[in-house]
Design a protein around this motif. Structure first.
Motif, short mmCIF file in Angstrom:
data_model
loop_
_atom_site.label_atom_id
_atom_site.label_comp_id
_atom_site.label_asym_id
_atom_site.label_seq_id
_atom_site.Cartn_x
_atom_site.Cartn_y
_atom_site.Cartn_z
N ALA A 1 27.58 -9.90 -17.69
CA ALA A 1 28.14 -11.00 -16.91
C ALA A 1 29.24 -11.72 -17.70
O ALA A 1 30.31 -12.06 -17.15
CB ALA A 1 27.05 -11.99 -16.53
N TRP B 1 33.20 -11.95 -16.73
CA TRP B 1 33.87 -13.25 -16.61
C TRP B 1 35.15 -13.29 -17.44
O TRP B 1 36.22 -13.67 -16.95
CB TRP B 1 32.91 -14.35 -17.04
N LEU C 1 30.31 -12.58 -9.44
CA LEU C 1 29.60 -13.50 -10.34
C LEU C 1 29.17 -14.78 -9.63
O LEU C 1 28.62 -15.69 -10.25
CB LEU C 1 30.49 -13.86 -11.53
#
Length: 894
Positions: A826, A830, A866
């Motif tokens: 994650a 990002w 996300l």
């Protein structure tokens, strides 16, 4: 030579503060433009250069550049820049009055030419009226300028009028000169409530208001104006006129020490004054300040005058410097008056030299506003006037001594001197006891030892062995306390042994036991000390119990047995409360309160507050240091509990108390906490000034850690105060200090510096800070910090004028993504999406729209995956904007 080089140098100059370095770079840009034979660019840069000279305090050079610009324009009106040219007339006309060597008719001719050109161009005449008012006031005085001021004030503003902050500042200066103080404040008030987006404001209008505030009794406003305005002016030579106003303010408000500090700091500027007029004002204000120093009894000080030319740095006697400054001010005034044909400037200078104080003393900081809070009024002392019996007076003196009511004890002994005739040996011993106590209280322990040794001898001569042993115990204890334990300890042991076996006064036995136990503790014999304190019956009186437990606390503290201290101090506090002995109660309450303040338990935290309050309330006048320490601890305690408002109040008292006591190092730590309290209550000016006061104290003491923390607090205060340049510089210097040992901290500091510089559009310098932050993050093993700093560097490189170089820099950020941990998908997604998003912005600036749109789409999709709604929407908007830029508005929704 190329035009591009000139623009590059000009851009770099714009990232520097006004001053010599920036001016040199603009001069270099002009040279490059001239070498490239670009007449229009050279003409434009000359207009910039005129402003640079004005802002850096080189007004004479600004005139020459303006004349060149005017000549170039008259020769070739196609060069344009009419607005800059017409704007330059204002500073030129008003500036010419400040040079007595420039003939008056020349100034008036330029003023007439200004009006002629404004009329031909169809410009409003409000700026012309302003200049005529200023010139007339300079020559003939404020009253003579009334007509021009009326026209200036009535005329509508134009595009060439001074900004909405500077125009009223000039009017306030005029109204103040006329004594129309209320009108001046009414004109200034709306501006001071709003935002003034100008390099000259609000410091200029605040400086003009300073004497007005004083004359009208608005003392708090005067203090605020002085602090805020001087802070903005203190680093700029062009503000020498304002420094003169601040010197006058200090001289007329009882702040001569502050004024002397300012005079020494800026005296070297007099040698390179921006104009003779500024130098005249500064010299006159400096002479006034030195006159006031002499009048309050400090005329023998010396003032450090920096080297200039062939003159070396020297300490100049204040009287000599005053004479020199007075002579310089009057000579310059005479030159102006000769040029003007009026006595106006001489009158103003003499008025300033002869000015009297407007306020006896106007404190400039909260901790200078008052001395440490006085203790409650002591209980009325016993009146010894009706007691004539010497033995009765001795008994009273010794009882007061035992209760630590020293002033009363000394008064009783002095009554003995007044009424007693010839004294017996024992009575003389009792009197010498009082003399010994007085020596001890005045900081002369060796004198106390000698006197108490003498009192022991007198008691022995009179056959009072118990008193002799008690006196021996006293002076032996002082021997131990002053590093003479080898001599003192045997005497203490023998005196206690005798008193314990033969003494009839239990209190004398307890006192001797306590002294011996304390000496054991001081010499590392902790177990012997504690065993001795537990020997025999417990004290019967509460004050004796308190004394015993305080000795026990000191023994345990010296042995590092901190965990055992709290119950011991509780017993001491209880004993002193019951006995009503306020001085020792204050000490015990402080020690216990300080310990409990460190506790996380809510009950103990509340008790700590009450104990520290008890210490503050009960500390007598001669324990001001303890009271200051209690304020400092309670303030820190409140700060830790989130009550910054009350904490600031306590810490102000702590700084005042420590400073009054000469405990400047302790005052520095209190200032550090006070700075935090000010920051947390949005009092940024106070925070910055408090940090700046603490820094040199830490540096002098060699406490590098405290100095670094204080600089960090200062940087935050500067940032929140709007001193963004200064904050960025402070963060950068902090990072340099941390780089070797704490690279992660250095990286964070450099990012903060980069953020601030970017906010100022100083993007090239910001890019350097982000690059350094990336290096520090890599050294700290922080791959995320490396990627983030490199990505932000790339944007700054683009914003500084080179999108191609920005794209190359972004490639470095993309490459750094490979170093991110694979087991944190994650976080990797990002950071990759952010690189895609920012790279799309750069590609868009390069009109590589297809690549840019693809990057924006990837970023939008990643943000959506996300579940980051706002970033996803921002990426979608960027994609739409890119499509519109590539294909036109019709395709923006496709």
């Amino acid at each position: 030579m190329s035009v591009e080089q000139a623009f590059e140098v000009l851009g770099r100059a714009g990232e520097l503060p006004y001053g010599q370095a920036r001016t040199i770079m603009v001069e270099e840009a002009l040279r490059l433009a001239e070498a490239a034979a670009d007449e229009r660019l050279a003409y434009r840069i000359r207009h910039y250069l005129r402003n640079e000279y004005t802002q850096s305090g080189e007004r004479a050079k600004a005139f020459a550049v303006f004349v060149r610009c005017l000549s170039d324009y008259d020769r070739n009106p196609e060069l344009g820049e009419e607005h800059r040219l017409f704007w330059g007339f204002k500073g030129t006309v008003t500036g010419l009055t400040r040079f007595p060597e420039i003939p008056l008719d020349r100034t008036l001719a330029v003023l007439d030419d200004m009006e002629r050109r404004y009329r031909l161009a169809g410009e409003g005449l409000q700026p012309v009226y302003m200049c005529r008012a200023v010139v007339t006031q300079h020559i003939h005085g404020a009253e003579a300028a009334e007509e021009w001021y009326t026209r200036w004030h009535a005329a509508p503003r134009t595009r060439l009028s001074d900004c909405e902050g500077c125009d009223p500042s000039s009017k306030v200066a005029y109204l103040g000169a006329r004594g129309r103080d209320e009108d001046a404040m009414a004109l200034a008030e709306p501006l001071l409530r709003g935002e003034l987006g100008c390099d000259e404001q609000p410091q200029t209008i605040l400086t003009e208001l300073l004497p007005i505030y004083l004359r009208t009794g608005r003392l708090d406003a005067a203090v605020d104006a002085h602090r805020r305005a001087y802070r903005a002016q203190r680093d700029r030579l062009s503000e020498l006129w304002g420094i003169a106003v601040h010197l006058e303010f200090c001289a007329r408000t009882g702040n001569e020490a502050r004024g002397l500090e300012l005079l020494e700091r800026h005296l070297g500027w007099l040698d390179r004054a921006p104009t003779p007029y500024d130098g005249m004002r500064f010299a006159a204000a400096g002479a006034l300040l030195l006159r006031r120093l002499a009048e309050i009894g400090h005329g023998d000080v010396s003032v450090r005058r920096p080297a200039h030319g062939d003159r070396p740095t020297a300490e100049v006697p204040a009287a000599d410097l005053r004479a020199e400054l007075t002579r310089e001010a009057l000579d310059l005034a005479a030159r102006f008056d000769a040029r003007n044909g009026t006595p106006e400037q001489g009158r103003l200078v003499r008025d300033l030299l002869d000015a009297e104080p407007l306020v006896d003393h106007l404190p400039l900081t909260p901790y200078a506003r008052r001395a440490p809070a006085p203790p409650p009024a002591p209980a009325p002392q016993e009146d010894f006037g009706g007691v004539d019996d010497a033995d009765r007076l001795f008994d009273l003196a010794e009882e007061h001594w035992r209760r630590r009511e020293f002033a009363a004890a000394l008064a009783a002994w002095r009554r003995v001197d007044a009424v007693a005739g010839e004294l017996s040996a024992v009575q003389r011993g009792r009197r010498v006891d009082g003399e010994g106590l007085e020596r001890l209280l005045t900081g002369d322990p060796q004198g106390a030892i000698e006197l108490w040794r003498r009192s022991a001898e007198l008691y022995a001569q009179g056959g009072d062995e118990e008193s002799a042993q008690s006196a021996t115990s006293r002076y032996a204890a002082v021997l131990c306390q002053t590093g003479q334990a080898e001599a003192g300890l045997p005497l203490l042991e023998s005196a206690y042994a005798w008193l314990n076996s033969h003494g009839t006064d239990p209190r004398r036995v307890l006192a001797a036991r306590g002294r011996l136990a304390a000496a054991y503790g001081e010499t590392g014999r902790t177990d012997d000390a504690l065993a001795l304190l537990d020997e025999g019956p417990a004290p019967a009186e509460p004050d004796d119990l308190g004394d015993q437990e305080m000795i026990r606390a000191r023994v345990l503290g010296a042995a590092g047995r901190e965990a055992e201290l709290t119950p011991v101090l509780r017993r001491a506090v209880g004993g002193f409360r019951e006995s009503g002995q306020r001085a020792v109660l204050a000490e015990a309450a402080f020690l216990l309160g300080r310990r409990l303040a460190a506790s996380e338990a809510e009950e103990e935290a509340a008790e700590a507050d009450a104990l520290l309050t008890e210490a503050i309330t009960n500390a007598p006048v001669d324990m001001a240091g303890l009271r200051a320490a209690a304020y400092a601890v309670r303030g820190g305690h409140l700060l830790g509990r989130g009550d910054a408002v009350r904490a600031a109040e306590d810490l102000v008292e702590a700084v005042a108390g420590f400073t009054a006591e000469g405990s400047h190092h302790q005052a520095a730590y209190a200032r550090q906490d006070l700075c935090v309290a000010y920051l947390e209550t949005s009092r940024y000016l106070e925070a910055a000034e408090t940090a700046e006061e603490a820094l040199p104290l830490f540096t002098a003491h060699g406490d590098a850690d405290a100095a670094r923390r204080t600089r960090y607090l200062l940087a935050n205060a500067q940032r929140d105060l709007g001193e963004v340049d200064a904050a960025a510089e402070t963060f950068t210097r902090l990072a340099e200090d941390e780089r070797a040992d704490q690279p992660s901290a250095a990286a964070r500091l450099l990012v903060q510096a980069g953020d601030l510089l970017s906010r100022l559009d100083k993007d090239a310098t910001a890019a350097e800070r982000f690059a350094a932050a990336a290096e520090a993050s890599t050294a700290a093993g922080d791959p995320y910090g490396t990627v983030q700093a490199l990505r932000r560097r790339a944007l700054c490189v683009m914003w500084s004028g080179s999108a191609e170089d920005g794209l190359t820099a972004m490639a470095g950020a993309r490459a750094a993504l490979a170093s991110l941990p694979a087991d944190e998908p994650a976080a990797l997604a990002w950071e990759t999406a952010l690189v895609d998003f920012d790279e799309a912005r750069i590609l868009g600036a390069l009109e590589r729209f297809d690549e840019a749109i693809a990057g924006a789409e990837r970023a939008a999709a990643a943000f959506a995956d996300l579940d980051q709604k706002d970033p996803a929407e921002a990426a979608a908007r960027l994609r739409a904007d890119l499509i519109a830029a590539r294909s036109g508005p019709a395709d923006a929704d496709s």
